[in-house]
Design a protein around this motif. Structure first.
Motif, mmCIF file in Angstrom:
data_model
loop_
_atom_site.group_PDB
_atom_site.id
_atom_site.type_symbol
_atom_site.label_atom_id
_atom_site.label_comp_id
_atom_site.label_asym_id
_atom_site.label_seq_id
_atom_site.Cartn_x
_atom_site.Cartn_y
_atom_site.Cartn_z
ATOM 1 N N ARG A 20 14.415 -0.367 3.401
ATOM 2 C CA ARG A 20 14.651 0.601 2.321
ATOM 3 C C ARG A 20 13.446 1.520 2.142
ATOM 4 O O ARG A 20 13.592 2.706 1.822
ATOM 5 C CB ARG A 20 14.978 -0.132 1.020
ATOM 6 N N LEU A 21 12.249 0.964 2.354
ATOM 7 C CA LEU A 21 11.047 1.781 2.252
ATOM 8 C C LEU A 21 11.020 2.834 3.367
ATOM 9 O O LEU A 21 10.629 3.982 3.141
ATOM 10 C CB LEU A 21 9.802 0.894 2.330
ATOM 11 N N LYS A 22 11.458 2.454 4.567
ATOM 12 C CA LYS A 22 11.496 3.416 5.666
ATOM 13 C C LYS A 22 12.525 4.513 5.400
ATOM 14 O O LYS A 22 12.331 5.663 5.812
ATOM 15 C CB LYS A 22 11.791 2.698 6.981
ATOM 16 N N ARG A 23 13.594 4.153 4.714
ATOM 17 C CA ARG A 23 14.570 5.184 4.335
ATOM 18 C C ARG A 23 13.916 6.222 3.432
ATOM 19 O O ARG A 23 14.104 7.437 3.602
ATOM 20 C CB ARG A 23 15.768 4.543 3.630
ATOM 21 N N LEU A 24 13.140 5.731 2.478
ATOM 22 C CA LEU A 24 12.408 6.645 1.605
ATOM 23 C C LEU A 24 11.458 7.516 2.427
ATOM 24 O O LEU A 24 11.317 8.714 2.179
ATOM 25 C CB LEU A 24 11.624 5.852 0.555
ATOM 26 N N GLY A 25 10.797 6.900 3.417
ATOM 27 C CA GLY A 25 9.900 7.654 4.271
ATOM 28 C C GLY A 25 10.606 8.759 5.030
ATOM 29 O O GLY A 25 10.070 9.862 5.197
ATOM 30 N N TYR A 38 13.202 7.084 -8.846
ATOM 31 C CA TYR A 38 14.066 5.905 -9.005
ATOM 32 C C TYR A 38 13.904 4.954 -7.818
ATOM 33 O O TYR A 38 13.785 3.737 -7.986
ATOM 34 C CB TYR A 38 15.522 6.329 -9.134
ATOM 35 N N ALA A 39 13.880 5.514 -6.603
ATOM 36 C CA ALA A 39 13.754 4.679 -5.408
ATOM 37 C C ALA A 39 12.435 3.917 -5.411
ATOM 38 O O ALA A 39 12.378 2.732 -5.061
ATOM 39 C CB ALA A 39 13.866 5.539 -4.150
ATOM 40 N N VAL A 40 11.357 4.591 -5.810
ATOM 41 C CA VAL A 40 10.044 3.938 -5.854
ATOM 42 C C VAL A 40 10.044 2.820 -6.894
ATOM 43 O O VAL A 40 9.481 1.741 -6.673
ATOM 44 C CB VAL A 40 8.945 4.963 -6.156
ATOM 45 N N ASN A 41 10.704 3.058 -8.016
ATOM 46 C CA ASN A 41 10.785 2.033 -9.053
ATOM 47 C C ASN A 41 11.489 0.775 -8.539
ATOM 48 O O ASN A 41 11.058 -0.356 -8.801
ATOM 49 C CB ASN A 41 11.516 2.589 -10.271
ATOM 50 N N GLU A 42 12.564 0.966 -7.780
ATOM 51 C CA GLU A 42 13.287 -0.188 -7.225
ATOM 52 C C GLU A 42 12.464 -0.907 -6.170
ATOM 53 O O GLU A 42 12.454 -2.135 -6.096
ATOM 54 C CB GLU A 42 14.615 0.285 -6.627
ATOM 55 N N LEU A 43 11.756 -0.159 -5.331
ATOM 56 C CA LEU A 43 10.920 -0.779 -4.305
ATOM 57 C C LEU A 43 9.756 -1.544 -4.925
ATOM 58 O O LEU A 43 9.289 -2.544 -4.358
ATOM 59 C CB LEU A 43 10.388 0.291 -3.354
ATOM 60 N N SER A 44 9.296 -1.103 -6.085
ATOM 61 C CA SER A 44 8.172 -1.770 -6.744
ATOM 62 C C SER A 44 8.541 -3.157 -7.247
ATOM 63 O O SER A 44 7.664 -3.993 -7.483
ATOM 64 C CB SER A 44 7.666 -0.913 -7.919
ATOM 65 N N ALA A 52 0.822 -1.206 0.000
ATOM 66 C CA ALA A 52 0.000 0.000 0.000
ATOM 67 C C ALA A 52 0.857 1.258 0.000
ATOM 68 O O ALA A 52 0.581 2.221 -0.732
ATOM 69 C CB ALA A 52 -0.940 -0.010 1.207
ATOM 70 N N VAL A 53 1.924 1.268 0.805
ATOM 71 C CA VAL A 53 2.782 2.448 0.898
ATOM 72 C C VAL A 53 3.551 2.655 -0.409
ATOM 73 O O VAL A 53 3.682 3.790 -0.888
ATOM 74 C CB VAL A 53 3.746 2.321 2.090
ATOM 75 N N VAL A 54 4.056 1.579 -0.998
ATOM 76 C CA VAL A 54 4.791 1.716 -2.264
ATOM 77 C C VAL A 54 3.854 2.221 -3.365
ATOM 78 O O VAL A 54 4.241 3.069 -4.180
ATOM 79 C CB VAL A 54 5.429 0.370 -2.664
ATOM 80 N N ALA A 55 2.627 1.709 -3.382
ATOM 81 C CA ALA A 55 1.670 2.169 -4.385
ATOM 82 C C ALA A 55 1.379 3.666 -4.210
ATOM 83 O O ALA A 55 1.293 4.416 -5.188
ATOM 84 C CB ALA A 55 0.381 1.363 -4.293
ATOM 85 N N ARG A 56 1.246 4.107 -2.962
ATOM 86 C CA ARG A 56 0.990 5.528 -2.703
ATOM 87 C C ARG A 56 2.216 6.368 -3.077
ATOM 88 O O ARG A 56 2.090 7.466 -3.626
ATOM 89 C CB ARG A 56 0.607 5.735 -1.240
ATOM 90 N N ALA A 57 3.407 5.854 -2.767
ATOM 91 C CA ALA A 57 4.636 6.571 -3.134
ATOM 92 C C ALA A 57 4.783 6.657 -4.645
ATOM 93 O O ALA A 57 5.288 7.653 -5.179
ATOM 94 C CB ALA A 57 5.847 5.878 -2.518
ATOM 95 N N ASN A 58 4.324 5.624 -5.347
ATOM 96 C CA ASN A 58 4.379 5.635 -6.810
ATOM 97 C C ASN A 58 3.490 6.744 -7.365
ATOM 98 O O ASN A 58 3.865 7.450 -8.314
ATOM 99 C CB ASN A 58 3.940 4.278 -7.355
ATOM 100 N N TYR A 59 2.301 6.918 -6.765
ATOM 101 C CA TYR A 59 1.410 8.010 -7.181
ATOM 102 C C TYR A 59 2.057 9.360 -6.871
ATOM 103 O O TYR A 59 2.002 10.291 -7.674
ATOM 104 C CB TYR A 59 0.076 7.884 -6.460
#
Length: 433
Positions: free
Chosen positions: A411-416, A392-398, A375-382
């Protein structure tokens, strides 16, 4: 409680009436502090829990976007306003439920309230919308011809860019036109559209009547064909007043004689043109729909300096136009990751994987943690369509959406952390005139 108890047996030296008055005083103090509601003695209500009075006393309302608790009094007012709009536009007529079964061989479609605060805690702007719950494919006869177009966000960004760049050009008279951006919102857009089929809905509790349901006369939010019906309606209107529909998407329009460009996103009309042409369009659209002219930004004295467009703050000042991302998505991401705005920040959204991390990705996430990750990655993608620094970070997390691991979560928390610190990241359309 203070009389005859083992733990409080020494309280028996005090008169019973004194103990009672102490408890009453404590009760009143807790009411003043907001810890106990009226009609309660401690955690016990004076009336039955199944009664409507009890249910209304303890009913809670939540923002359907952020999940935050809403003020019941403000929600009640917002719902009353929505029902007033239903009656004004005559969205439905009440008919016996038997008619619904006879026409559709089904029960009426359920309805629900969607309550949101479009403002913030300091400047609340409550909006309640009654929507139908038409989910199943079979509910609308199996037709797949229900597509309604949505323009890309880049279309609105292009209008903002043209607002500056075309102001340096020259028209046929050799003068540079001063272009501005008008933001117009059609109020309850679907209520301006006739319903094209027999649709029956349950009546909300605010307008309920035993044995009755509502037959739609106008399109209602939540019905499957409402967006397409609205697209036909505004498309017909735009062509009637001289606009040509776009080739790439039917949400773009151009009026060559008046040099007007329009992007329609749902019920929002974003219009680019000079002052005279914009005034003409306002007159024309008010003839057909009930609208709110939210702002006209242009960077000149007397123009509005800023506007919220699709929940994105846009400011036009001496430095140009600044376009910001929707910060509500940032707040939700931080909440779901258990972070806050004061969390320790980082300067980059991702780091290079070490050999150890590649060889040992950690345990695979399961259940709620895995669902939260997706859910968080999908929201970050939007969010990334407005935040180029995280794309780029969202693409890798996806890449790990199907089987996220503990290391992916780190890694997702780092983005956060990055998103939380750089809350004021701007997409600058143009810095200088």
């Amino acid at each position: 409680a203070l009389i005859g108890g083992k733990r409080c047996h020494r309280a028996e030296v005090y008169p019973e009436m004194l103990c009672q008055e102490i408890l009453y005083g404590l009760l009143e103090q807790m009411k003043d502090d907001g810890r106990i509601l009226d009609g309660c003695l401690g955690s016990i209500a004076k009336y039955e829990e199944t009664g409507s009075e009890y249910q209304e006393q303890f009913r809670q309302y939540w923002d359907d976007i952020t999940g935050r608790e809403l003020d019941p009094a403000k929600v009640k007012v917002a719902r009353q306003e929505e029902m007033a709009e239903f009656r004004k536009h005559e969205v439905y007529v009440k008919v016996p439920i038997e008619e619904c079964w006879a026409k559709t061989n089904k029960a009426p479609i359920g309805v629900r309230w969607v309550d949101i605060n479009k403002g913030d805690t300091k400047n609340p702007k409550y909006r309640s919308r009654l929507v139908a719950k038409e989910f199943k494919f079979q509910a609308w006869g199996g037709s797949d011809d229900l597509f309604a177009a949505t323009p890309p966000v880049e279309a609105k960004k292009m209008l903002l860019s043209l607002a500056l760049t075309e102001s340096f050009g020259y028209d046929r008279r050799g003068k540079a036109p001063r272009l501005k951006v008008d933001c117009i919102d059609v109020k309850r857009a679907f209520f301006h559209v006739k319903c094209r089929r027999d649709v029956y809905v349950e009546l909300p509790e605010e307008d309920a009547e035993p044995g009755m349901c509502g037959k739609l006369v106008k399109a209602m939010y939540g019905t499957r064909d409402a967006p397409q019906n609205w697209e036909f309606e505004y498309g017909e209107f735009m062509e009637e007043i001289g606009f040509v529909k776009g080739v790439s998407t039917p949400c773009l329009f151009y009026h060559e004689p008046k040099n007007l460009r329009v992007v329609v996103y749902g019920d929002d009309f974003t219009v680019l043109g000079d002052e005279k042409a914009l005034d003409w369009f306002r007159v024309e659209i008010k003839k057909r729909f009930e609208v709110e002219c939210k702002a006209r930004i242009g960077g000149q004295p007397g123009d509005d300096p800023h506007v919220f467009l699709l929940n994105r703050p846009i400011t036009w000042d001496q430095g140009g136009i600044r376009y910001e991302a929707d910060q509500r998505h940032v707040e939700i991401i931080l909440r779901d990751l258990g972070l806050d705005k004061n969390s320790q920040g980082v300067v980059t959204p991702a780091s290079r994987l070490t050999v150890a991390e590649v060889e040992n990705p950690g345990a695979e996430l399961e259940g709620k943690p895995a669902t939260m990750y997706r859910a968080v990655v999908a929201r970050a993608n939007y969010l990334s369509q407005d935040r180029s620094d995280i794309r780029y970070a969202v693409n890798e997390l996806s890449r790990s959406m199907s089987k996220p691991t503990e290391n992916d979560l780190l890694r997702l928390k780092r983005l956060g952390h990055l998103i939380g610190v750089r809350l004021q990241e701007h997409l600058v359309i143009n810095l200088f005139f």
